[in-house]
Scaffold this motif. Structure first.
Motif, PDB file in Angstrom:
ATOM      1  N   UNK A 272       0.869  -1.177   0.000  1.00  0.00           N
ATOM      2  CA  UNK A 272       0.000   0.000   0.000  1.00  0.00           C
ATOM      3  C   UNK A 272       0.897   1.216   0.000  1.00  0.00           C
ATOM      4  N   UNK A 273       0.647   2.113  -0.922  1.00  0.00           N
ATOM      5  CA  UNK A 273       1.402   3.364  -0.912  1.00  0.00           C
ATOM      6  C   UNK A 273       0.464   4.425  -0.346  1.00  0.00           C
ATOM      7  N   UNK A 274       0.696   4.758   0.930  1.00  0.00           N
ATOM      8  CA  UNK A 274      -0.256   5.632   1.617  1.00  0.00           C
ATOM      9  C   UNK A 274       0.005   7.103   1.356  1.00  0.00           C
ATOM     10  N   UNK A 275      -1.095   7.804   1.261  1.00  0.00           N
ATOM     11  CA  UNK A 275      -1.006   9.259   1.135  1.00  0.00           C
ATOM     12  C   UNK A 275      -1.026   9.832   2.533  1.00  0.00           C
ATOM     13  N   UNK A 276      -0.010  10.608   2.885  1.00  0.00           N
ATOM     14  CA  UNK A 276      -0.016  11.229   4.210  1.00  0.00           C
ATOM     15  C   UNK A 276      -0.423  12.690   4.074  1.00  0.00           C
ATOM     16  N   UNK A 277      -1.138  13.165   5.092  1.00  0.00           N
ATOM     17  CA  UNK A 277      -1.528  14.577   5.113  1.00  0.00           C
ATOM     18  C   UNK A 277      -0.367  15.390   5.649  1.00  0.00           C
ATOM     19  N   UNK A 278      -0.225  16.608   5.169  1.00  0.00           N
ATOM     20  CA  UNK A 278       0.803  17.475   5.728  1.00  0.00           C
ATOM     21  C   UNK A 278       0.173  18.724   6.341  1.00  0.00           C
ATOM     22  N   UNK A 279       0.855  19.254   7.354  1.00  0.00           N
ATOM     23  CA  UNK A 279       0.379  20.446   8.055  1.00  0.00           C
ATOM     24  C   UNK A 279       1.520  21.449   8.157  1.00  0.00           C
ATOM     25  N   UNK A 280       1.177  22.722   8.019  1.00  0.00           N
ATOM     26  CA  UNK A 280       2.148  23.784   8.297  1.00  0.00           C
ATOM     27  C   UNK A 280       1.928  24.246   9.726  1.00  0.00           C
ATOM     28  N   UNK A 281       2.925  24.069  10.560  1.00  0.00           N
ATOM     29  CA  UNK A 281       2.776  24.391  11.976  1.00  0.00           C
ATOM     30  C   UNK A 281       3.734  25.527  12.342  1.00  0.00           C
TER      31      UNK A 281
ATOM     32  N   UNK B 149      10.084  33.460  14.694  1.00  0.00           N
ATOM     33  CA  UNK B 149       9.002  32.559  14.306  1.00  0.00           C
ATOM     34  C   UNK B 149       9.279  31.943  12.941  1.00  0.00           C
ATOM     35  N   UNK B 150       9.014  30.653  12.835  1.00  0.00           N
ATOM     36  CA  UNK B 150       9.173  29.914  11.582  1.00  0.00           C
ATOM     37  C   UNK B 150       7.930  29.054  11.385  1.00  0.00           C
ATOM     38  N   UNK B 151       7.847  28.417  10.231  1.00  0.00           N
ATOM     39  CA  UNK B 151       6.840  27.359  10.114  1.00  0.00           C
ATOM     40  C   UNK B 151       7.571  26.086   9.732  1.00  0.00           C
ATOM     41  N   UNK B 152       6.968  24.966  10.063  1.00  0.00           N
ATOM     42  CA  UNK B 152       7.564  23.696   9.679  1.00  0.00           C
ATOM     43  C   UNK B 152       6.470  22.789   9.124  1.00  0.00           C
ATOM     44  N   UNK B 153       6.861  21.914   8.227  1.00  0.00           N
ATOM     45  CA  UNK B 153       5.910  20.960   7.660  1.00  0.00           C
ATOM     46  C   UNK B 153       5.968  19.675   8.476  1.00  0.00           C
TER      47      UNK B 153
ATOM     48  N   UNK C 285      13.233  21.970  12.065  1.00  0.00           N
ATOM     49  CA  UNK C 285      12.215  22.890  11.558  1.00  0.00           C
ATOM     50  C   UNK C 285      12.553  23.210  10.108  1.00  0.00           C
ATOM     51  N   UNK C 286      11.601  22.901   9.228  1.00  0.00           N
ATOM     52  CA  UNK C 286      11.850  23.033   7.796  1.00  0.00           C
ATOM     53  C   UNK C 286      10.549  23.490   7.138  1.00  0.00           C
ATOM     54  N   UNK C 287      10.556  24.684   6.574  1.00  0.00           N
ATOM     55  CA  UNK C 287       9.318  25.189   5.970  1.00  0.00           C
ATOM     56  C   UNK C 287       9.123  24.680   4.538  1.00  0.00           C
ATOM     57  N   UNK C 288      10.088  23.913   4.063  1.00  0.00           N
ATOM     58  CA  UNK C 288       9.969  23.322   2.739  1.00  0.00           C
ATOM     59  C   UNK C 288      10.251  24.295   1.603  1.00  0.00           C
ATOM     60  N   UNK C 289      10.509  25.550   1.927  1.00  0.00           N
ATOM     61  CA  UNK C 289      10.738  26.543   0.881  1.00  0.00           C
ATOM     62  C   UNK C 289      12.125  27.159   0.937  1.00  0.00           C
ATOM     63  N   UNK C 290      12.459  27.739   2.112  1.00  0.00           N
ATOM     64  CA  UNK C 290      13.768  28.383   2.198  1.00  0.00           C
ATOM     65  C   UNK C 290      14.852  27.313   2.315  1.00  0.00           C
ATOM     66  N   UNK C 291      16.088  27.728   2.086  1.00  0.00           N
ATOM     67  CA  UNK C 291      17.195  26.775   2.147  1.00  0.00           C
ATOM     68  C   UNK C 291      17.608  26.474   3.573  1.00  0.00           C
TER      69      UNK C 291
ATOM     70  N   UNK D 231      20.579   8.267   0.220  1.00  0.00           N
ATOM     71  CA  UNK D 231      20.166   9.245   1.227  1.00  0.00           C
ATOM     72  C   UNK D 231      18.851   9.874   0.813  1.00  0.00           C
ATOM     73  N   UNK D 232      17.878   9.758   1.725  1.00  0.00           N
ATOM     74  CA  UNK D 232      16.588  10.413   1.511  1.00  0.00           C
ATOM     75  C   UNK D 232      16.692  11.821   2.083  1.00  0.00           C
ATOM     76  N   UNK D 233      16.376  12.796   1.258  1.00  0.00           N
ATOM     77  CA  UNK D 233      16.531  14.191   1.664  1.00  0.00           C
ATOM     78  C   UNK D 233      15.203  14.713   2.178  1.00  0.00           C
ATOM     79  N   UNK D 234      15.238  15.779   2.959  1.00  0.00           N
ATOM     80  CA  UNK D 234      14.031  16.315   3.587  1.00  0.00           C
ATOM     81  C   UNK D 234      12.963  16.721   2.587  1.00  0.00           C
ATOM     82  N   UNK D 235      13.363  17.101   1.372  1.00  0.00           N
ATOM     83  CA  UNK D 235      12.346  17.489   0.378  1.00  0.00           C
ATOM     84  C   UNK D 235      11.692  16.270  -0.267  1.00  0.00           C
TER      85      UNK D 235
END
Ligand SMILES: [Zn+2]
Length: 217
Positions: free
Chosen positions: A43-52, A64-68, A83-89, A168-172
């Motif tokens: 099963x390849x599950x779809x996971x929900x993501x949240x910006x916190x 203040x930052x946001x993280x996924x 903490x990784x907002x998925x956008x900035x480096x 290596x699996x990267x955060x993105x």
């Protein structure tokens, strides 16, 4: 479509997801384990993501930052996360000091319940490593500075085990497998590695390899 996914393998890694090739996609996918070549449905599950929202203190300052986060993640006070907002480096390793869910403060919460995380910036990160040992895969960890680079194809020592990094699996979400690529620890989601059992001749590191061998030499 995806041609490579990480899922558990019933034969060699029933608990930890390891890389598989997708043989057949769609509703009832069939995959082949890259470690043991077992072909099985999955099963390849779809996971929900949240910006916190995350409030990070660093020395005297706080910002203040946001993280996924994903629905698979449960967080606790005292956990270390990145903490990784998925956008900035830039990403920030922190130690969680408080978790807010609406008006409440919780010791532990699923990502879906969290409104704000409070944390303290730290320099070191814990990298997760899935190590293929013979017929099994074992979960290991290594604590290193965030800027420490792991290189695909190279050997590392984790506790008393010598491993060679394969992927290596990267955060993105991307998966790197090209030998020689170096990735700083703070960007790594998981390392896939194999245990190194014996020295390979002609690599020019015979003495070092023997030293690392420990028992039996
Ligand atoms: Zn397998």
């Amino acid at each position: 479509m995806n041609d490579e996914v990480e899922v558990v393998c019933p034969v060699c890694s029933p608990k930890i997801a390891v890389p598989h090739d997708v043989l057949k996609g769609g509703q009832n996918p069939v995959v082949q384990c890259q470690e043991c070549e077992n072909v099985h449905p999955t099963k390849i599950e779809k996971v929900k993501t949240f910006n916190v929202k995350v409030i990070i203190s660093k020395g005297e300052e706080s910002f203040t930052q946001t993280t996924i986060l994903t629905s698979e993640e449960d967080l606790m006070v005292e956990d270390e996360i990145i903490v990784d907002d998925g956008e900035s480096d830039e990403v920030f390793p922190i130690l969680i000091t408080a978790i807010e869910s609406g008006e409440k403060r919780l010791k532990k919460a699923n990502a879906s319940e969290i409104t704000t995380i409070w944390g303290r910036a730290i320099d070191e990160v814990v990298v997760k490593i899935a190590v293929h040992k013979g017929r099994n895969t074992e979960a290991m960890h290594k604590r290193v500075p965030g800027g420490y680079e792991f290189i695909i194809g190279q050997e590392e020592k984790v506790d008393k085990t010598k491993i060679r990094i394969k992927k290596i699996k990267i955060r993105d979400g991307s998966l790197e497998s090209k030998t020689g690529i170096a990735i700083p620890a703070k960007f790594i989601k998981r390392i896939f590695a194999e245990e190194v059992f014996r020295k390979s001749w002609g690599e020019g590191k015979t003495q070092w390899s023997m030293k690392g061998k420990g028992k039996g030499w």
